[in-house]
Design a protein around this motif. Structure first.
Motif, PDB file in Angstrom:
ATOM      1  N   VAL A 197       0.843  -1.291  -0.107  1.00 57.18           N
ATOM      2  CA  VAL A 197      -0.099   0.239  -0.036  1.00 57.18           C
ATOM      3  C   VAL A 197       0.748   1.165  -0.207  1.00 57.18           C
ATOM      4  O   VAL A 197       0.304   2.268  -0.661  1.00 57.18           O
ATOM      5  CB  VAL A 197      -0.798   0.061   1.258  1.00 57.18           C
ATOM      6  N   GLN A 198       1.831   1.401   0.720  1.00 52.64           N
ATOM      7  CA  GLN A 198       2.827   2.389   0.746  1.00 52.64           C
ATOM      8  C   GLN A 198       3.336   2.898  -0.289  1.00 52.64           C
ATOM      9  O   GLN A 198       3.424   4.194  -0.954  1.00 52.64           O
ATOM     10  CB  GLN A 198       3.797   2.259   1.986  1.00 52.64           C
ATOM     11  N   THR A 199       3.884   1.859  -1.357  1.00 54.60           N
ATOM     12  CA  THR A 199       4.385   2.138  -2.769  1.00 54.60           C
ATOM     13  C   THR A 199       3.100   2.591  -3.664  1.00 54.60           C
ATOM     14  O   THR A 199       3.610   3.614  -4.459  1.00 54.60           O
ATOM     15  CB  THR A 199       4.985   0.947  -3.431  1.00 54.60           C
ATOM     16  N   PHE A 200       1.980   1.926  -3.482  1.00 55.46           N
ATOM     17  CA  PHE A 200       0.950   2.422  -4.286  1.00 55.46           C
ATOM     18  C   PHE A 200       0.476   3.994  -3.861  1.00 55.46           C
ATOM     19  O   PHE A 200       0.339   4.656  -4.823  1.00 55.46           O
ATOM     20  CB  PHE A 200      -0.120   1.656  -3.980  1.00 55.46           C
ATOM     21  N   LEU A 201       0.404   4.353  -2.808  1.00 54.35           N
ATOM     22  CA  LEU A 201       0.056   5.775  -2.604  1.00 54.35           C
ATOM     23  C   LEU A 201       1.235   6.633  -2.809  1.00 54.35           C
ATOM     24  O   LEU A 201       0.606   7.851  -3.107  1.00 54.35           O
ATOM     25  CB  LEU A 201      -0.155   5.664  -0.876  1.00 54.35           C
ATOM     26  N   LEU A 202       2.284   6.352  -2.904  1.00 54.29           N
ATOM     27  CA  LEU A 202       3.546   7.122  -3.366  1.00 54.29           C
ATOM     28  C   LEU A 202       3.237   7.421  -4.902  1.00 54.29           C
ATOM     29  O   LEU A 202       3.504   8.288  -5.549  1.00 54.29           O
ATOM     30  CB  LEU A 202       4.716   6.599  -3.006  1.00 54.29           C
ATOM     31  N   PHE A 203       3.087   6.036  -5.523  1.00 50.01           N
ATOM     32  CA  PHE A 203       2.618   6.211  -6.788  1.00 50.01           C
ATOM     33  C   PHE A 203       1.510   7.339  -7.145  1.00 50.01           C
ATOM     34  O   PHE A 203       1.793   8.011  -8.209  1.00 50.01           O
ATOM     35  CB  PHE A 203       2.448   4.799  -7.328  1.00 50.01           C
ATOM     36  N   LEU A 204       0.352   7.236  -6.464  1.00 55.93           N
ATOM     37  CA  LEU A 204      -0.570   7.989  -6.690  1.00 55.93           C
ATOM     38  C   LEU A 204      -0.363   9.291  -6.327  1.00 55.93           C
ATOM     39  O   LEU A 204      -0.777  10.465  -7.050  1.00 55.93           O
ATOM     40  CB  LEU A 204      -1.793   7.706  -5.783  1.00 55.93           C
ATOM     41  N   SER A 205       0.393   9.648  -5.369  1.00 53.46           N
ATOM     42  CA  SER A 205       0.790  11.097  -4.995  1.00 53.46           C
ATOM     43  C   SER A 205       1.772  11.875  -5.775  1.00 53.46           C
ATOM     44  O   SER A 205       1.696  12.928  -6.019  1.00 53.46           O
ATOM     45  CB  SER A 205       1.522  11.159  -3.773  1.00 53.46           C
ATOM     46  N   ILE A 206       2.539  11.035  -6.780  1.00 55.10           N
ATOM     47  CA  ILE A 206       3.306  11.449  -7.663  1.00 55.10           C
ATOM     48  C   ILE A 206       2.619  11.745  -9.164  1.00 55.10           C
ATOM     49  O   ILE A 206       2.633  12.638 -10.100  1.00 55.10           O
ATOM     50  CB  ILE A 206       4.681  10.854  -8.096  1.00 55.10           C
ATOM     51  N   LEU A 207       1.696  10.619  -9.262  1.00 55.65           N
ATOM     52  CA  LEU A 207       1.139  10.358 -10.611  1.00 55.65           C
ATOM     53  C   LEU A 207       0.181  11.562 -10.908  1.00 55.65           C
ATOM     54  O   LEU A 207      -0.082  12.294 -11.713  1.00 55.65           O
ATOM     55  CB  LEU A 207       0.302   9.174 -10.668  1.00 55.65           C
ATOM     56  N   THR A 208      -0.848  11.669  -9.683  1.00 51.28           N
ATOM     57  CA  THR A 208      -2.044  12.364  -9.817  1.00 51.28           C
ATOM     58  C   THR A 208      -1.734  14.010  -9.862  1.00 51.28           C
ATOM     59  O   THR A 208      -2.311  14.624 -10.864  1.00 51.28           O
ATOM     60  CB  THR A 208      -2.911  12.477  -8.416  1.00 51.28           C
ATOM     61  N   PRO A 209      -0.820  14.735  -9.116  1.00 48.06           N
ATOM     62  CA  PRO A 209      -0.483  16.242  -9.641  1.00 48.06           C
ATOM     63  C   PRO A 209       0.125  16.239 -11.085  1.00 48.06           C
ATOM     64  O   PRO A 209       0.107  17.363 -11.483  1.00 48.06           O
ATOM     65  CB  PRO A 209       0.604  16.370  -8.348  1.00 48.06           C
ATOM     66  N   SER A 210       0.949  15.269 -11.314  1.00 51.40           N
ATOM     67  CA  SER A 210       1.663  15.287 -12.609  1.00 51.40           C
ATOM     68  C   SER A 210       0.602  15.288 -13.828  1.00 51.40           C
ATOM     69  O   SER A 210       0.679  16.229 -14.869  1.00 51.40           O
ATOM     70  CB  SER A 210       2.513  14.189 -12.996  1.00 51.40           C
ATOM     71  N   PHE A 211      -0.498  14.836 -13.593  1.00 53.83           N
ATOM     72  CA  PHE A 211      -1.605  14.854 -14.679  1.00 53.83           C
ATOM     73  C   PHE A 211      -2.186  16.285 -14.739  1.00 53.83           C
ATOM     74  O   PHE A 211      -2.511  16.912 -15.634  1.00 53.83           O
ATOM     75  CB  PHE A 211      -2.930  13.849 -14.508  1.00 53.83           C
TER      76      PHE A 211
END
Length: 101
Positions: free
Chosen positions: A31-45
């Motif tokens: 879960v920790q890596t997935f939340l990090l992925f989301l926290s980087i991906l969402t603002p980049s969009f």
């Protein structure tokens, strides 16, 4: 406007259909890596959308002649739902909302 907002907001619900299988198949139970992925991906969009979207134009332009008391209004064309599917601005916002929410 209501139809456009409806299409864009519907992507908020469909984004879970994209990210849920991604979480299961790529990240497993981390879960920790997935939340990090989301926290980087969402603002980049969102930042990508800011770069490509143009500022809104007014629906009515006022043209002034030499006489300051005389103004002429030029109206813009009406946009229908069918015409939106052929506009680039609609699809940019559509994918930004779909992937960024």
């Amino acid at each position: 406007r209501g139809t456009v907002v409806g299409f864009l907001v519907s992507m908020f619900g469909l984004s879970s259909a994209i990210f849920s299988p991604l979480y299961v198949h790529v990240f497993g139970s981390d879960v920790q890596t997935f939340l990090l992925f989301l926290s980087i991906l969402t603002p980049s969009f969102a930042l990508t959308g800011v770069i490509f979207l143009a500022p809104p134009k007014p629906l009515v332009e006022v043209q002034k002649d030499n006489d300051p008391l005389e103004t002429k209004a030029l109206t813009k064309e009406e946009v229908s739902t069918a015409k939106l599917f052929f506009k680039l601005d609609f699809w940019l916002m559509f994918f930004i909302f779909m992937l960024g929410s």
